[in-house]
Enzyme design. Structure first.
Site, mmCIF file in Angstrom:
data_model
loop_
_atom_site.group_PDB
_atom_site.id
_atom_site.type_symbol
_atom_site.label_atom_id
_atom_site.label_comp_id
_atom_site.label_asym_id
_atom_site.label_seq_id
_atom_site.Cartn_x
_atom_site.Cartn_y
_atom_site.Cartn_z
ATOM 1 N N GLU A 1 -15.156 48.422 -9.212
ATOM 2 C CA GLU A 1 -16.585 48.723 -9.271
ATOM 3 C C GLU A 1 -17.389 47.506 -9.708
ATOM 4 O O GLU A 1 -16.934 46.716 -10.532
ATOM 5 C CB GLU A 1 -16.829 49.830 -10.309
ATOM 6 N N CYS B 1 -22.521 43.882 -13.729
ATOM 7 C CA CYS B 1 -21.265 44.075 -14.457
ATOM 8 C C CYS B 1 -20.126 43.974 -13.441
ATOM 9 O O CYS B 1 -20.098 44.720 -12.462
ATOM 10 C CB CYS B 1 -21.287 45.435 -15.153
ATOM 11 N N CYS C 1 -6.097 48.533 -15.324
ATOM 12 C CA CYS C 1 -5.909 47.693 -16.511
ATOM 13 C C CYS C 1 -4.660 48.157 -17.240
ATOM 14 O O CYS C 1 -4.392 49.356 -17.321
ATOM 15 C CB CYS C 1 -7.119 47.802 -17.442
ATOM 16 N N CYS D 1 -6.446 51.189 -23.495
ATOM 17 C CA CYS D 1 -7.287 51.594 -24.624
ATOM 18 C C CYS D 1 -7.510 53.110 -24.543
ATOM 19 O O CYS D 1 -7.734 53.657 -23.460
ATOM 20 C CB CYS D 1 -8.612 50.845 -24.603
ATOM 21 N N CYS E 1 -10.612 54.763 -22.647
ATOM 22 C CA CYS E 1 -11.121 54.073 -21.464
ATOM 23 C C CYS E 1 -10.609 54.702 -20.169
ATOM 24 O O CYS E 1 -9.404 54.873 -19.978
ATOM 25 C CB CYS E 1 -10.723 52.603 -21.525
ATOM 26 N N GLY F 1 -10.798 46.184 -16.030
ATOM 27 C CA GLY F 1 -9.800 45.153 -16.299
ATOM 28 C C GLY F 1 -10.103 44.315 -17.524
ATOM 29 O O GLY F 1 -11.214 44.331 -18.057
ATOM 30 N N GLU F 2 -9.080 43.609 -17.995
ATOM 31 C CA GLU F 2 -9.207 42.662 -19.100
ATOM 32 C C GLU F 2 -9.291 41.272 -18.462
ATOM 33 O O GLU F 2 -8.298 40.753 -17.950
ATOM 34 C CB GLU F 2 -7.978 42.783 -20.019
ATOM 35 N N SER G 1 -16.207 39.753 -21.707
ATOM 36 C CA SER G 1 -15.828 40.723 -22.733
ATOM 37 C C SER G 1 -14.315 40.882 -22.756
ATOM 38 O O SER G 1 -13.697 41.123 -21.723
ATOM 39 C CB SER G 1 -16.489 42.067 -22.419
ATOM 40 N N SER H 1 -14.407 43.664 -27.643
ATOM 41 C CA SER H 1 -14.361 45.125 -27.778
ATOM 42 C C SER H 1 -13.623 45.453 -29.064
ATOM 43 O O SER H 1 -12.400 45.422 -29.103
ATOM 44 C CB SER H 1 -13.607 45.737 -26.592
ATOM 45 N N LEU H 2 -14.364 45.763 -30.098
ATOM 46 C CA LEU H 2 -13.761 45.918 -31.428
ATOM 47 C C LEU H 2 -13.351 47.375 -31.684
ATOM 48 O O LEU H 2 -12.190 47.673 -31.889
ATOM 49 C CB LEU H 2 -14.782 45.442 -32.465
ATOM 50 N N HIS H 3 -14.325 48.241 -31.752
ATOM 51 C CA HIS H 3 -14.125 49.695 -31.761
ATOM 52 C C HIS H 3 -13.488 50.276 -33.019
ATOM 53 O O HIS H 3 -13.386 51.502 -33.128
ATOM 54 C CB HIS H 3 -13.327 50.166 -30.541
ATOM 55 N N ASN I 1 -19.193 57.670 -23.416
ATOM 56 C CA ASN I 1 -19.545 58.392 -22.192
ATOM 57 C C ASN I 1 -18.287 59.163 -21.745
ATOM 58 O O ASN I 1 -17.394 58.562 -21.166
ATOM 59 C CB ASN I 1 -19.980 57.361 -21.139
ATOM 60 N N CYS J 1 -17.534 52.211 -17.147
ATOM 61 C CA CYS J 1 -16.421 51.458 -16.578
ATOM 62 C C CYS J 1 -15.295 52.345 -16.051
ATOM 63 O O CYS J 1 -14.734 53.152 -16.756
ATOM 64 C CB CYS J 1 -15.914 50.529 -17.670
HETATM 65 S S1 SF4 Z 1 -11.413 48.990 -22.435
HETATM 66 FE FE1 SF4 Z 1 -11.131 47.168 -21.131
HETATM 67 S S2 SF4 Z 1 -9.173 46.285 -21.889
HETATM 68 FE FE2 SF4 Z 1 -9.220 48.422 -22.634
HETATM 69 S S3 SF4 Z 1 -8.150 49.621 -21.028
HETATM 70 FE FE3 SF4 Z 1 -10.362 49.643 -20.541
HETATM 71 S S4 SF4 Z 1 -10.659 47.968 -19.068
HETATM 72 FE FE4 SF4 Z 1 -8.687 47.622 -20.136
#
Ligand code: SF4
Length: 369
Positions: A90, A103, A110, A114, A117, A170-171, A202, A224-226, A301, A344
């Site tokens: 996307e 974006c 990925c 996480c 996600c 993705g990372e 990011s 991305s801390l969280h 979300n 995402c």
């Molecule tokens: S937040 Fe980013 S790094 Fe974590 S699973 Fe999702 S896409 Fe991958």
């Protein structure tokens, strides 16, 4: 056939040098591709016909194939792009009064898994090639121009997309070898010409690669801390088990030596009852005490099958106030494109759910130099 979208500036120079052409040819072609967004070598009318014909025999401009094109009521527009073999990625355009942000995705799926996600739930499929990453920006600019976008900077001759965030699927640092050439094109004056401050990458915290990005192509960095503690982050962002918070904070401080901005952006998704309590806010203040930063609080979300809920609005505001009272710049992200699942990975996840492949199998342990 070479895809010109795949060639970073040095590679395009080499392409023409190998064919006995002067360096200015590379700059000329780059401007046709990345500033005029042509999809046909034959359209490059200031290049002599014999060279155009030779070029057309060897190279082309292959943008992404669009599977779905959706615009939300707030103007947020999402393209679902074919990534082959039933995969999709996307790209999301976010219009604002003073900028147009895109974006961009860096991987199909990925591996980092996480917990909150949607992309992570699909597992890892493959790294995108440089041309597939650049193609998202090329496509967005070209399409918005063809659609007659109205914006003051476009009327002044600039491209519709003024800011890029590598925050899609993705990372990006796990696909370093394709992402960095794409970043170089985003920054190059004969391509997209964006300033380093307008390009944000990011990461979830691949520490060795943060250092390498600082050395090779520093752009604005978001992390991305969280979670404010290792105990909590280990469960939400599993890469934390390999690179815990102390290591990550040290990498952020090192990054600032060369960063185009004098702060790191920390992203913190607000998960109801999980990481949104007053104690978490105080722990976060302590964690980032030595790192000049901004903290972006993101209302979660929810997506089908997610185990988390959205923190109530008042709790998010209270969390932000605690940070602000401690002198930290904290903002609450506006939710955009809700009616088109713009978070995402949500749309691609509907195309195909993939089998998860485990973290350890996919993430490089060390930086290969
Ligand atoms: S937040 Fe980013 S790094 Fe974590 S699973 Fe999702 S896409 Fe991958």
């Amino acid at each position: 056939m070479i895809n010109l979208l795949d060639l970073e500036p040095a590679a395009l120079d080499a392409f023409f040098a190998e064919r006995g052409e002067k360096p200015f040819r590379a700059r000329q072609v780059s401007r046709w591709v990345h500033q005029r967004f042509v999809d046909d070598v034959g359209a490059m009318t200031d290049i002599a016909r014999p060279l155009r014909e030779r070029l057309a025999a060897e190279a082309g401009i292959r943008g992404p194939r669009v599977l779905r094109d959706t615009t939300a009521s707030d103007g947020t527009r999402k393209w679902l792009l074919d990534a082959g073999k039933g995969n999709a990625v996307e790209a999301v355009y976010i219009p604002e009064d003073d900028r147009g942000t895109l974006c961009i995705s860096s991987q199909a799926g990925c591996a980092l898994d996480c917990a909150f996600c949607s992309t992570g739930k699909q597992g890892f499929n493959r790294n995108l090639e440089t041309g597939e990453i650049v193609g998202q920006l090329w496509h967005a600019n070209r399409t918005l121009l063809m659609d007659g976008i109205r914006a003051p900077w476009v009327e002044a001759g600039r491209a519709p997309i003024t800011n890029v965030v590598m925050m899609g699927m993705g990372e990006p640092l796990a696909n370093f070898d394709h992402v960095v050439p794409a970043l170089r094109l985003f920054l190059d004056d004969n391509a997209y010409g964006l300033s380093r401050r307008r390009v944000t990458l990011s990461t979830s915290g691949l520490v060795p690669w943060i250092d390498r990005l600082r050395d090779e192509c520093p752009v604005a960095l978001a992390v991305s801390l969280h979670a404010p503690t290792d105990a909590l982050r280990d469960g939400l962002v599993p890469i934390n088990r390999r690179h815990p918070l102390a290591e990550l904070m040290a990498a952020c401080r090192r990054y600032l030596d060369k960063a185009p901005r004098d702060f790191i952006t920390f992203e913190y998704v607000m998960l109801d009852g999980v990481n949104d309590q007053p104690t978490h806010a105080h722990e976060l203040v302590r964690l980032v005490r030595d790192v000049p930063c901004k903290i972006n609080l993101i209302p979660f979300n929810p997506f089908p099958g997610s185990e988390f809920g959205t923190s109530p609005r008042e709790r998010i505001r209270a969390f932000a106030r605690t940070l602000q009272d401690a002198g930290i710049v904290a903002t609450i992200r506006k939710t955009r494109g809700e009616d088109i699942d713009a978070a995402c990975g949500q749309l691609a996840g509907q195309v195909q759910d993939r089998v998860k492949r485990r973290l350890a199998a996919r993430i490089p342990l060390a930086v290969a130099r």
